[in-house]
Motif scaffolding. Structure first.
Motif, PDB file in Angstrom:
ATOM      1  N   UNK A  47       0.838  -1.205   0.000  1.00 50.97           N
ATOM      2  CA  UNK A  47       0.000   0.000   0.000  1.00 50.97           C
ATOM      3  C   UNK A  47       0.873   1.255   0.000  1.00 50.97           C
ATOM      4  N   UNK A  48       1.871   1.289   0.878  1.00 47.63           N
ATOM      5  CA  UNK A  48       2.759   2.455   0.976  1.00 47.63           C
ATOM      6  C   UNK A  48       3.556   2.651  -0.313  1.00 47.63           C
ATOM      7  N   UNK A  49       4.000   1.560  -0.926  1.00 45.71           N
ATOM      8  CA  UNK A  49       4.705   1.661  -2.210  1.00 45.71           C
ATOM      9  C   UNK A  49       3.785   2.233  -3.285  1.00 45.71           C
ATOM     10  N   UNK A  66      -3.367  10.908  -1.166  1.00 43.20           N
ATOM     11  CA  UNK A  66      -2.650  11.676  -2.189  1.00 43.20           C
ATOM     12  C   UNK A  66      -2.974  13.166  -2.067  1.00 43.20           C
ATOM     13  N   UNK A  67      -4.216  13.489  -1.785  1.00 42.09           N
ATOM     14  CA  UNK A  67      -4.615  14.890  -1.605  1.00 42.09           C
ATOM     15  C   UNK A  67      -3.910  15.487  -0.385  1.00 42.09           C
ATOM     16  N   UNK A  68      -3.844  14.722   0.703  1.00 40.61           N
ATOM     17  CA  UNK A  68      -3.144  15.204   1.912  1.00 40.61           C
ATOM     18  C   UNK A  68      -1.662  15.455   1.624  1.00 40.61           C
ATOM     19  N   UNK A  69      -1.039  14.535   0.900  1.00 36.68           N
ATOM     20  CA  UNK A  69       0.380  14.698   0.560  1.00 36.68           C
ATOM     21  C   UNK A  69       0.589  15.893  -0.353  1.00 36.68           C
ATOM     22  N   UNK A  70      -0.338  16.096  -1.285  1.00 34.56           N
ATOM     23  CA  UNK A  70      -0.257  17.222  -2.196  1.00 34.56           C
ATOM     24  C   UNK A  70      -0.389  18.542  -1.426  1.00 34.56           C
ATOM     25  N   UNK A  71      -1.282  18.561  -0.419  1.00 33.17           N
ATOM     26  CA  UNK A  71      -1.468  19.764   0.410  1.00 33.17           C
ATOM     27  C   UNK A  71      -0.223  20.079   1.214  1.00 33.17           C
ATOM     28  N   UNK A  76       4.944  10.297  -6.137  1.00 29.11           N
ATOM     29  CA  UNK A  76       6.361  10.634  -6.347  1.00 29.11           C
ATOM     30  C   UNK A  76       6.974  11.269  -5.096  1.00 29.11           C
ATOM     31  N   UNK A  77       6.490  10.848  -3.947  1.00 26.55           N
ATOM     32  CA  UNK A  77       7.009  11.327  -2.660  1.00 26.55           C
ATOM     33  C   UNK A  77       7.269  10.119  -1.774  1.00 26.55           C
ATOM     34  N   UNK A  78       8.246  10.217  -0.879  1.00 24.08           N
ATOM     35  CA  UNK A  78       8.458   9.097   0.050  1.00 24.08           C
ATOM     36  C   UNK A  78       7.231   8.913   0.952  1.00 24.08           C
ATOM     37  N   UNK A  79       6.809   7.666   1.107  1.00 26.53           N
ATOM     38  CA  UNK A  79       5.675   7.354   1.980  1.00 26.53           C
ATOM     39  C   UNK A  79       5.915   5.972   2.553  1.00 26.53           C
ATOM     40  N   UNK A  80       6.158   5.933   3.857  1.00 26.18           N
ATOM     41  CA  UNK A  80       6.480   4.676   4.529  1.00 26.18           C
ATOM     42  C   UNK A  80       5.406   4.352   5.558  1.00 26.18           C
ATOM     43  N   UNK A  81       5.550   3.196   6.168  1.00 24.67           N
ATOM     44  CA  UNK A  81       4.548   2.771   7.150  1.00 24.67           C
ATOM     45  C   UNK A  81       4.450   3.754   8.317  1.00 24.67           C
ATOM     46  N   UNK A  82       5.551   4.371   8.679  1.00 27.12           N
ATOM     47  CA  UNK A  82       5.517   5.370   9.747  1.00 27.12           C
ATOM     48  C   UNK A  82       4.600   6.540   9.346  1.00 27.12           C
TER      49      UNK A  82
END
Length: 196
Positions: A53-55, A188-193, A62-68
């Motif tokens: 899911x994180x991958x 994705x919207x949260x990361x974009x914000x 196109x941003x780092x997103x890990x389980x943390x």
């Protein structure tokens, strides 16, 4: 007062708040902006699903997103729920509802001539330890919420680690069963914000 995480932040905070010496005040200010490390055990199969899911989120954003990062988002939702529902009974009901099905398999068994009963079976699963880094002030807020719950349900037994485990297991289990439609777009919207 009980211990609501392995970090035992409430006890530490209470001892520093009362400190009247200069070094104690400096330590208190530094602690407010520091981070803590919590360890939780999660079922290995859900850990693997969360990795995928994180991958996926990482590939799409196109941003780092890990389980943390995922855990911090889930925990922020939990804290938002607590802000909107400041009643400790609501929080206790939420946690017990999450706890009811965590790590259990469900199946229908025939119960009588024409009825069925939902049976929950404990699974003996291989576990994976997940280390979470988070801001101390958010961890402390969680401990305070759990301490407040003690007034409603004495010796409830919930710790910050257990809360994280319940949030994680509930989210990944529901996601893999298709119950969390639109969650990828929301993240994705949260990361974009955050980037803007």
């Amino acid at each position: 007062m009980g211990k609501y995480s392995q970090a035992d932040l409430i006890h530490e905070e209470l001892s520093l708040i009362g400190s009247s010496n200069f070094i104690g005040k400096i330590i208190h200010k530094v602690n407010k902006s520091s981070t803590v490390l919590l360890s939780i055990d999660v079922p290995l199969n859900l850990f693997l699903r969360a990795e995928v899911f994180c991958e996926d989120i990482q590939d799409l954003s196109d941003m780092p997103f890990e389980q943390n990062d995922l855990m911090n988002l889930l925990y922020n939702d939990f804290l938002l729920f607590a802000k909107k529902n400041p009643d400790s009974k609501s929080l206790f009901r939420l946690l017990t509802s999450l706890d009811q099905y965590a790590g259990k398999d469900s199946r229908l068994e025939k119960y009588g001539e024409s009825s069925f009963k939902l049976i929950h079976l404990d699974k003996n699963q291989e576990m994976k330890t997940l280390n979470l880094r988070m801001r101390r002030k958010f961890a402390l807020r969680g401990e305070v919420l759990l301490a407040d719950m003690d007034e409603v349900q004495p010796k409830h037994g919930y710790t910050l680690e257990k809360v994280f485990e319940l949030l994680y297991v509930d989210f990944i289990d529901k996601f893999r069963k298709g119950s969390h439609l639109g969650v990828v777009e929301n993240i994705l919207r949260l990361l974009d914000d955050e980037v803007e």
